[in-house]
Design an enzyme around this catalytic site. Structure first.
Site, PDB file in Angstrom:
ATOM      1  N   PRO A  28       0.844  -1.196   0.000  1.00 38.57           N
ATOM      2  CA  PRO A  28       0.000   0.000   0.000  1.00 38.57           C
ATOM      3  C   PRO A  28       0.877   1.243   0.000  1.00 38.57           C
ATOM      4  CG  PRO A  28       0.111  -0.965   2.204  1.00 38.57           C
ATOM      5  CD  PRO A  28       0.847  -1.897   1.290  1.00 38.57           C
ATOM      6  N   MET A  29       0.768   2.039  -1.054  1.00 39.87           N
ATOM      7  CA  MET A  29       1.610   3.229  -1.186  1.00 39.87           C
ATOM      8  C   MET A  29       0.733   4.448  -1.450  1.00 39.87           C
ATOM      9  SD  MET A  29       4.735   1.730  -3.531  1.00 39.87           S
ATOM     10  CE  MET A  29       3.710   0.660  -4.553  1.00 39.87           C
ATOM     11  N   VAL A  30       0.828   5.428  -0.573  1.00 44.06           N
ATOM     12  CA  VAL A  30       0.040   6.646  -0.726  1.00 44.06           C
ATOM     13  C   VAL A  30       0.311   7.273  -2.094  1.00 44.06           C
ATOM     14  CG1 VAL A  30      -0.360   8.972   0.177  1.00 44.06           C
ATOM     15  CG2 VAL A  30       0.043   7.071   1.755  1.00 44.06           C
ATOM     16  N   GLN A  82      -6.604  -1.477   2.283  1.00 41.84           N
ATOM     17  CA  GLN A  82      -6.007  -1.180   3.582  1.00 41.84           C
ATOM     18  C   GLN A  82      -6.630   0.057   4.203  1.00 41.84           C
ATOM     19  OE1 GLN A  82      -2.073   0.601   4.600  1.00 41.84           O
ATOM     20  NE2 GLN A  82      -1.584  -1.484   5.270  1.00 41.84           N
ATOM     21  N   CYS A 111       2.156   2.438   9.867  1.00 38.85           N
ATOM     22  CA  CYS A 111       2.501   3.766   9.360  1.00 38.85           C
ATOM     23  C   CYS A 111       3.187   4.585  10.458  1.00 38.85           C
ATOM     24  CB  CYS A 111       1.258   4.494   8.876  1.00 38.85           C
ATOM     25  SG  CYS A 111       1.605   6.151   8.235  1.00 38.85           S
ATOM     26  N   LYS A 153      -1.019  -5.216   9.043  1.00 39.44           N
ATOM     27  CA  LYS A 153       0.354  -4.878   8.671  1.00 39.44           C
ATOM     28  C   LYS A 153       0.990  -4.124   9.828  1.00 39.44           C
ATOM     29  CE  LYS A 153       3.070  -2.807   4.896  1.00 39.44           C
ATOM     30  NZ  LYS A 153       3.923  -1.888   5.658  1.00 39.44           N
ATOM     31  N   GLY A 212       9.965  -4.739   3.218  1.00 37.47           N
ATOM     32  CA  GLY A 212      11.170  -3.945   3.453  1.00 37.47           C
ATOM     33  C   GLY A 212      12.352  -4.431   2.655  1.00 37.47           C
ATOM     34  N   ASP A 213      12.925  -3.534   1.855  1.00 40.09           N
ATOM     35  CA  ASP A 213      14.167  -3.794   1.112  1.00 40.09           C
ATOM     36  C   ASP A 213      14.054  -4.904   0.066  1.00 40.09           C
ATOM     37  OD1 ASP A 213      15.269  -1.806   2.605  1.00 40.09           O
ATOM     38  OD2 ASP A 213      16.492  -3.105   3.883  1.00 40.09           O
ATOM     39  N   ALA A 235       7.598  -2.089  -2.155  1.00 35.29           N
ATOM     40  CA  ALA A 235       7.044  -0.740  -2.318  1.00 35.29           C
ATOM     41  C   ALA A 235       7.952   0.042  -3.257  1.00 35.29           C
ATOM     42  CB  ALA A 235       6.902  -0.052  -0.961  1.00 35.29           C
TER      43      ALA A 235
END
Length: 314
Positions: A28-30, A82, A111, A153, A212-213, A235
């Protein structure tokens, strides 16, 4: 929010975990995890997509917010919506609204942004396990669909034992799966704590996704080998290379072309259209070319640049 006839996906989220050795997930990316981009990454081996985080309170109260925040299509499955929520009532109502048009809902407990923490959303919730467990239990009970997933998450605590305890409580509350960003709230660029992720995988029986990464399929395989997770979530890696999960090291021109064509056909706002291309081409342009490309202000200017630079036929 489009009014759609509810359509079943060939595989629900849980069926994905059961049938695939490694499930690939778009985070999920704003501003960026919108329908057009989800459609693109699905063409390049992304199994499961999340919407951007949606604030449940405003989503529930405003029809305008619902249409603005949540757009989907029949092919946009499996899809996890989400939500940021601070209480069970808001999450239950939001989940009920999107249940006919999605595959599941996810509660954001990761977040780290200050505004979210001040509103009682996001990562502050990892310190309120009973509240989160109640939100999951009540949402699970409210949506009368055994195939609909309710997930969480999270980020990790400084003391991994607290994270393990939280995850066990969430599993007991009925969480379908968990996504773990292996950093604390205060960490931004520190390496992901894969040992903590491994401890969580060993402690629960529900599927765990590592976040992550993840910038290549090699990264994904290494993370799975070291942690035993059932899925990996990307992401920034996907923003830079939407074909990451198809094994490409850099965004292929076919992916650039697919993005341009789909964006134009769906009326994607220029800013969103342009920003995605800025990410995709960042490593492929010289500094002078990036400066020029980033300054372009129209779809015509962008497409002319791509035709001249790459002989890209659109």
């Amino acid at each position: 929010m489009e009014t759609l006839e509810a359509t079943g996906s060939p595989l629900t989220p849980l069926e994905l975990f059961q049938s695939k050795e490694l499930v690939t997930v778009a985070a999920p990316m704003v501003r960026y995890s919108k329908l057009a981009f989800r459609t693109l990454v699905r063409q390049y081996n992304c199994d499961l997509c999340f919407t951007p985080m949606i604030v449940s309170d405003s989503f529930n109260k405003s029809d305008k917010a619902r249409h603005s925040d949540f757009t989907t299509s029949k092919g946009d499955r499996p899809l996890i919506v989400q939500f940021a929520a601070s209480n069970a009532e808001d999450l239950v109502q939001a989940a009920s609204l999107v249940a006919p048009y999605s595959s599941g809902v996810d509660l954001n407990c990761g977040c780290p942004q200050r505004w979210a923490l001040q509103e009682g959303y996001g990562a502050c919730l990892i310190h309120q396990p009973e509240r989160v467990a109640d939100m999951i239990t009540r949402t699970r009970a409210a949506v009368n669909n055994q195939h609909f997933s309710v997930s969480v998450k999270i980020r990790i605590h400084n003391d991994t034992r607290k994270t393990v305890s939280l995850c066990r409580q969430l599993e007991a509350a009925g969480a379908s799966f968990l996504t773990v960003h292996g950093r604390t709230v205060d960490q931004r660029t520190s390496p992901v704590d894969l040992e903590a992720v491994r401890d969580i995988v060993d402690a629960v029986s529900v599927p765990v996704i590592a976040n992550g990464d993840i910038r290549s399929m090699e990264d994904a395989r290494i993370v799975q080998q070291q942690t035993g997770v059932k899925g990996v979530m990307a992401a920034r890696g996907l923003l830079a290379n939407p074909a990451l999960f198809a094994g490409h090291d850099l965004t292929p021109l076919s992916c650039v072309r697919d993005w341009v064509c789909s964006s134009i056909s769906t009326g994607t706002h220029f800013t969103n259209f342009h920003h995605h291309l800025i990410y995709m081409l960042d490593k492929q342009l010289s500094r002078a070319e990036r400066r020029y490309f980033n300054s372009l202000g129209s779809i015509v200017g962008v497409t002319e640049f791509l035709k001249e630079k790459y002989n890209l036929q659109l």
